[in-house]
Design an enzyme around this catalytic site. Structure first.
Site, PDB file in Angstrom:
ATOM      1  N   ARG A   1       0.723  -1.028  -0.020  1.00  0.00           N
ATOM      2  CA  ARG A   1      -0.203   0.034   0.080  1.00  0.00           C
ATOM      3  C   ARG A   1       0.889   1.324   0.114  1.00  0.00           C
ATOM      4  NH1 ARG A   1      -3.205  -3.099   3.488  1.00  0.00           N
ATOM      5  NH2 ARG A   1      -5.078  -3.954   2.386  1.00  0.00           N
TER       6      ARG A   1
ATOM      7  N   LYS B   1       2.894  11.168 -11.149  1.00  0.00           N
ATOM      8  CA  LYS B   1       2.077  10.426 -11.938  1.00  0.00           C
ATOM      9  C   LYS B   1       2.833   9.187 -12.143  1.00  0.00           C
ATOM     10  CE  LYS B   1      -0.835  13.415 -14.768  1.00  0.00           C
ATOM     11  NZ  LYS B   1      -1.054  13.903 -16.023  1.00  0.00           N
TER      12      LYS B   1
ATOM     13  N   GLU C   1       9.772  19.017 -24.756  1.00  0.00           N
ATOM     14  CA  GLU C   1       9.090  19.431 -23.438  1.00  0.00           C
ATOM     15  C   GLU C   1       9.614  20.629 -22.846  1.00  0.00           C
ATOM     16  OE1 GLU C   1       6.199  17.788 -22.532  1.00  0.00           O
ATOM     17  OE2 GLU C   1       6.353  15.742 -23.196  1.00  0.00           O
TER      18      GLU C   1
ATOM     19  N   LYS D   1       7.018  23.120 -13.660  1.00  0.00           N
ATOM     20  CA  LYS D   1       6.308  21.883 -13.530  1.00  0.00           C
ATOM     21  C   LYS D   1       5.985  21.920 -12.038  1.00  0.00           C
ATOM     22  CE  LYS D   1       4.975  17.371 -14.093  1.00  0.00           C
ATOM     23  NZ  LYS D   1       5.184  16.131 -14.939  1.00  0.00           N
TER      24      LYS D   1
ATOM     25  N   GLU E   1      -4.728  16.801 -10.837  1.00  0.00           N
ATOM     26  CA  GLU E   1      -5.236  17.190 -12.252  1.00  0.00           C
ATOM     27  C   GLU E   1      -6.919  17.165 -12.005  1.00  0.00           C
ATOM     28  OE1 GLU E   1      -3.084  15.181 -15.326  1.00  0.00           O
ATOM     29  OE2 GLU E   1      -4.326  16.000 -16.998  1.00  0.00           O
TER      30      GLU E   1
ATOM     31  N   ARG F   1      -3.225  21.580 -14.355  1.00  0.00           N
ATOM     32  CA  ARG F   1      -2.274  20.644 -14.570  1.00  0.00           C
ATOM     33  C   ARG F   1      -2.502  20.124 -16.054  1.00  0.00           C
ATOM     34  NH1 ARG F   1       0.778  15.993 -11.032  1.00  0.00           N
ATOM     35  NH2 ARG F   1       1.853  15.102 -12.686  1.00  0.00           N
TER      36      ARG F   1
ATOM     37  N   ASN G   1      -0.289  19.488 -21.111  1.00  0.00           N
ATOM     38  CA  ASN G   1      -0.771  18.554 -22.064  1.00  0.00           C
ATOM     39  C   ASN G   1      -0.841  19.211 -23.471  1.00  0.00           C
ATOM     40  OD1 ASN G   1      -0.985  16.100 -20.569  1.00  0.00           O
ATOM     41  ND2 ASN G   1      -2.877  16.518 -20.229  1.00  0.00           N
TER      42      ASN G   1
ATOM     43  N   HIS H   1       0.008  17.562 -26.644  1.00  0.00           N
ATOM     44  CA  HIS H   1      -0.208  16.137 -26.521  1.00  0.00           C
ATOM     45  C   HIS H   1      -1.305  15.429 -26.967  1.00  0.00           C
ATOM     46  CE1 HIS H   1       3.071  17.076 -24.074  1.00  0.00           C
ATOM     47  NE2 HIS H   1       3.434  15.750 -23.308  1.00  0.00           N
TER      48      HIS H   1
ATOM     49  N   HIS I   1      -0.429  12.374 -29.116  1.00  0.00           N
ATOM     50  CA  HIS I   1      -0.811  10.847 -28.676  1.00  0.00           C
ATOM     51  C   HIS I   1      -1.433  10.036 -30.127  1.00  0.00           C
ATOM     52  CE1 HIS I   1      -3.817   8.036 -26.640  1.00  0.00           C
ATOM     53  NE2 HIS I   1      -2.742   7.531 -26.609  1.00  0.00           N
TER      54      HIS I   1
ATOM     55  N   HIS J   1       8.350   9.872 -27.902  1.00  0.00           N
ATOM     56  CA  HIS J   1       7.324  10.962 -27.518  1.00  0.00           C
ATOM     57  C   HIS J   1       7.749  12.392 -27.770  1.00  0.00           C
ATOM     58  CE1 HIS J   1       4.156  12.169 -24.668  1.00  0.00           C
ATOM     59  NE2 HIS J   1       5.088  13.025 -24.106  1.00  0.00           N
TER      60      HIS J   1
END
Ligand code: GLY
Length: 362
Positions: free
Chosen positions: A121, A143, A185, A227, A237, A242, A246, A249, A253, A266
């Site tokens: 956990r 993340k 980025e 960031k 988010e 946040r 993106n 993005h 994607h 990426h």
């Protein structure tokens, strides 16, 4: 260099910025995890030597260690690899204080981070990013996750690290294409939040591409500060803030999905995605052409792709974008610039997106 602090109450942590100081990681870890006696170091085939240096630094300050190297590449972001890491923790007799140290790029960080978030956990996580992309993006902000066979990052958790240790000397041996991919980025931060930083990048392309140590520390530090400020204000988010990270993005994607395995990295997809977003903002009447033109020149200086490949079917790209998490009630939504250093979320008619993608030029 002063660490960058990510202020999140009890989950606050430091991002240490160093150059050629892998030994210093031991005391950094010990200060943050005074009660831990065991650490699992996770690396991949490309970061094995950095993993060994990390293990040695941890042993020097009294940690017992184990190390697992996962195969390099996106294919390792699976529950199967996560399960291998759970086995390693079990075999080492890990407890609640056992640290997981992720040494590598985004794949290693996301996978090891997910294991740290879920084993017992939740275990303390130390991020040791070795690629530019991981330094300026994926290792900061909590993340973590693995891929589902049907979609990227579908299985995941927010789990902030106990600390991030960035040694920019690891960038000197990074393959050129990966380094440039990370620069996309970095450019993104300038466009979305910081016009003076964008100008600084424009003036320093040569030093950055030569991987001048001062230039690298500067761009990594500023990206991490930006960031950190976003994450501090919208950790999970939830407020929409946040989501500005993106920028480019949604397109990216789709390019990664339609381009498939062995396609773009990426950051390459993000570079072309940011150009599509800037041109979409023009067609949507938000900006003139200057911002997109400057962004184009900067991305070209970093020899990044600036437009999707002409053989990618527009309808296929749009169909992937319809499944984007920002899409709402079937409407496409994009983070678009309103001026250099500022972006917002906009609902955009599909016809306009189709127009941009069909233009087949920058
Ligand atoms: N990479 C986007 C985020 O961390 O939210």
């Amino acid at each position: 260099m002063q660490p960058v602090r990510v202020n999140l109450g009890p989950r606050s942590y430091d991002i240490a910025l160093t150059t050629a100081d892998s030994g210093g990681f031991g005391s950094f870890a010990r200060e943050r995890l005074p009660k831990s006696t065991l650490a699992l170091v996770v690396c991949d085939a490309n970061t094995h030597s950095h993993g060994q240096a990390t293990e040695a630094a941890l042993q020097d300050v009294g940690f017992r260690t184990g190390m697992v190297a996962v195969p390099a590449g996106e294919g390792s972001k699976t529950l199967t690899e996560a399960s291998r890491l759970y086995d390693a923790l079990y075999n080492l007799a890990g407890d609640r204080q056992t640290a997981v140290a992720a040494v590598g790029g985004g794949v290693v960080g996301d996978l090891a981070g997910f294991v740290a978030a879920t084993y017992n956990r939740g275990l303390p996580l130390l991020m040791v990013p070795t690629t530019l992309l991981a330094m300026v993006d994926s290792s900061v902000g909590g993340k973590t996750g693995v891929n589902h066979p049907r979609g990227k990052n579908l299985i995941g958790a927010f789990h902030q690290p106990a600390g991030v240790w960035i040694d920019t000397a690891t960038l000197t041996t990074l393959p050129d294409r990966e380094f440039r991919s990370g620069l996309a980025e970095v450019v993104k931060y300038g466009v979305i939040l910081d016009a003076p930083f964008f100008e600084e990048l424009e003036s320093n392309t040569a030093a950055i591409l030569q991987r001048d140590s001062e230039a690298l520390v500067r761009i990594v530090a500023r990206s991490c500060q930006l960031k950190a400020a976003v994450v501090e204000n919208d950790e999970r988010e939830e407020t929409g803030l946040r989501a500005i990270l993106n920028y480019g993005h949604t397109f990216a994607h789709a390019f990664e999905t339609v381009g498939g395995y062995g396609g773009w990295l990426h950051g390459e997809a993000v570079a072309a995605g940011m150009m599509c977003a800037a041109r979409l903002a023009e067609r949507h009447g938000l900006i003139g052409s200057e911002l997109g033109d400057r962004q184009l020149r900067l991305l070209e200086a970093f020899t990044l792709p600036t437009w999707p490949k002409s053989d990618w079917p527009v309808e296929e790209l749009i169909s992937v974008m319809r499944r984007d998490k920002k899409a709402s009630g079937g409407q496409l939504r994009f983070i678009l610039p309103t001026r250099l250093g500022e972006v917002r979320l906009f609902e955009v008619p599909e016809a306009l997106v189709r127009e941009v993608l069909s233009a087949h030029d920058v």
